[in-house]
Design a protein around this motif. Structure first.
Motif, mmCIF file in Angstrom:
data_model
loop_
_atom_site.group_PDB
_atom_site.id
_atom_site.type_symbol
_atom_site.label_atom_id
_atom_site.label_comp_id
_atom_site.label_asym_id
_atom_site.label_seq_id
_atom_site.Cartn_x
_atom_site.Cartn_y
_atom_site.Cartn_z
ATOM 1 N N VAL A 106 12.960 66.612 29.410
ATOM 2 C CA VAL A 106 13.602 67.490 30.394
ATOM 3 C C VAL A 106 15.057 67.625 29.984
ATOM 4 C CG1 VAL A 106 14.171 67.883 32.815
ATOM 5 C CG2 VAL A 106 12.038 66.708 32.215
ATOM 6 N N LYS A 112 18.945 68.099 34.989
ATOM 7 C CA LYS A 112 18.038 67.261 34.190
ATOM 8 C C LYS A 112 17.509 66.073 34.985
ATOM 9 C CE LYS A 112 21.093 66.520 30.879
ATOM 10 N NZ LYS A 112 22.122 67.553 30.995
ATOM 11 N N THR A 115 15.158 66.905 37.984
ATOM 12 C CA THR A 115 13.869 67.436 37.521
ATOM 13 C C THR A 115 13.038 66.353 36.852
ATOM 14 O OG1 THR A 115 14.942 69.589 37.206
ATOM 15 C CG2 THR A 115 12.790 69.286 36.193
ATOM 16 N N THR A 116 13.691 65.478 36.082
ATOM 17 C CA THR A 116 12.958 64.373 35.442
ATOM 18 C C THR A 116 12.361 63.452 36.499
ATOM 19 O OG1 THR A 116 14.562 64.432 33.618
ATOM 20 C CG2 THR A 116 13.099 62.530 33.724
ATOM 21 N N GLU A 150 14.550 62.160 30.174
ATOM 22 C CA GLU A 150 15.705 63.047 30.198
ATOM 23 C C GLU A 150 16.315 63.114 28.803
ATOM 24 O OE1 GLU A 150 19.989 63.209 32.558
ATOM 25 O OE2 GLU A 150 18.245 62.312 33.530
ATOM 26 N N THR A 169 16.095 73.651 31.829
ATOM 27 C CA THR A 169 16.450 74.158 33.159
ATOM 28 C C THR A 169 17.470 75.293 33.111
ATOM 29 O OG1 THR A 169 18.161 72.450 33.336
ATOM 30 C CG2 THR A 169 15.982 71.935 34.263
#
Length: 435
Positions: A106, A112, A115-116, A150, A169
């Motif tokens: 990610v 980051k 989302t991770t 990440e 992203t």
């Protein structure tokens, strides 16, 4: 069996990697500065020894993993070189470790970590999953099929990785102490994209990502009609945000997340896309999205009296803007008070006008002195330069945080990547102090 010794074990990538190796049965220890850092709590919980820096920590039977912040002059790195012990830099070691799993990187300029964390929460409920999150959280599961991690673009470290999948992203200009301009940043992400082995999940609403080319399929997500995965009919209520997902213009499902910001919907959409690509069950995706409690230092909330205190890692103008936006979505009828500590002199100087514009979205603004870094601890500007650009902004220090008490029904938003938490701690202490 070798012992893994981490030089700089409290780093936001180093700490979770140490935890992963510990969880899968390895003997792990590390060293770092003695100052308390939030990433050490998980190490202490798992009883992973954390030692003060000392050249005598380095022994010949160890595998040495060194954090990227520590150069060749560091005493432990010098000791390893003197003893001819190979030194594995964090990103190189991680790049080799990935080959044991179906790996999902990610990356992106912003989002980051959140989302991770969300991806690990969702995928981990469907399949055995190990993960490394940049908030200092890591978990190793024996027999893991997936590895969610990440991947940071700084100094192009993510070029050490050849993941099966990558979520990207966004691409924005940041780290001006390393990248020369936005073209340099795009170039780094372009190089990374060419190393992905199965597919890329990219935000199609980001103009810079439209330029990315790869040798694998690129699946776009976002709000625009051109995206493969599109979010529509967004509704915000007491329980969070609900939205419909269409896959190539065909209705796929309705999902709910606890977050309120537009960026939260995009993060969830990226996770939905990768899970759809890997054919993970939709009922698991729905349930896990709904129950995600977030990651450390990303919109971490607490209530004290009538006030809401929020701790957030936002340290770039784009991140500040979306964090204030999310706060206003969630707390429509409250004043939003931004308490911001700029992180690095280079970033502050480069984005001075953008910081002023983003912070001006708050109802009130308080500024803390600029926090330097290991790479730079002085600059030719001061916090006054930023203050001058924000109408009615005030300076704040640990000694005068009690000025925040006057916002008795407000939302206090503490933002920064340095040690902004000390200002929040100081304020909380004024609230609990006996008169």
């Amino acid at each position: 069996m070798t012992k893994y010794h981490f030089i700089g074990i409290k780093g936001t990538g180093m700490s979770p990697l140490a935890q992963i190796l510990h969880d899968i049965g390895h003997d792990v220890q590390g060293s770092d500065i003695e100052q308390h850092i939030f990433t050490q709590a998980a190490l202490e919980e798992k009883k992973i020894p954390v030692l003060p820096f000392d050249k005598n920590n380095v022994q010949e039977d160890q595998t040495i993993i060194a954090g990227n912040a520590f150069g060749e002059q560091h005493e432990e790195i010098q000791a390893a070189n003197e003893k001819n012990i190979p030194i594995h830099r964090y990103h190189h070691f991680l790049g080799e470790f990935l080959s044991n799993f179906t790996s999902i990187a990610v990356t992106g300029s912003h989002g980051k970590t959140s989302t991770t964390g969300l991806l690990a929460h969702v995928v981990g409920a469907a399949k055995p999953t190990s993960y490394l999150i940049g908030d200092g959280t890591g978990k190793g599961s024996k027999g893991s099929e997936y590895f969610v991690f990440e991947a940071c673009e700084y100094r192009r470290h993510f070029l050490s990785y050849e993941p099966d999948y990558a979520i990207i992203t966004n691409i924005d200009f940041d780290h001006p102490d390393y990248f020369s301009d936005i073209k340099d940043v795009i170039s780094a992400f372009q190089s990374m994209a060419m190393q992905v082995k199965k597919a890329i999940i990219a935000c199609g609403d980001d103009a810079n990502l439209q330029e990315i080319h790869a040798q694998v399929p690129v699946v776009f997500y976002g709000f625009g009609d051109h995206n493969d995965f599109q979010a529509k009919n967004i509704q915000r209520g007491d329980e969070g945000t609900t939205f419909d997902v269409f896959v190539r213009n065909t209705f796929y499902g309705t999902f709910q997340i606890p977050g309120y910001g537009t960026h939260n919907v995009l993060n969830a959409l990226a996770v939905i896309a990768i899970c759809h690509y890997e054919a993970l069950p939709m009922d698991i995706i729905k349930e896990q999205l709904k129950t995600f409690t977030g990651v450390k230092r990303r919109f971490s909330e607490k209530s004290i009296g009538d006030q809401i205190l929020i701790d957030d890692y936002a340290h770039h103008p784009t991140e500040i803007k979306v964090t204030i936006e999310a706060t206003k979505y969630k707390y429509k009828n409250r004043e939003v008070v931004a308490i911001f500590q700029p992180h690095t002199f280079t970033r502050t100087k480069t984005f001075l006008d953008e910081f002023a514009e983003s912070l001006s979205e708050a109802d009130h603004v308080y500024l803390c002195d600029i926090f330097g870094s290991a790479r730079e601890n002085a600059g030719n500007l001061s916090i006054e330069n930023l203050k001058e650009k924000i109408p009615n902004a005030e300076l704040i220090s640990e000694d005068n945080v009690d000025v925040l008490k006057k916002y008795n029904d407000g939302v206090l938003l503490f933002m920064g990547a340095g040690d902004i938490q000390k200002f929040q701690r100081a304020y909380e202490e004024t609230l609990t102090a006996t008169p």
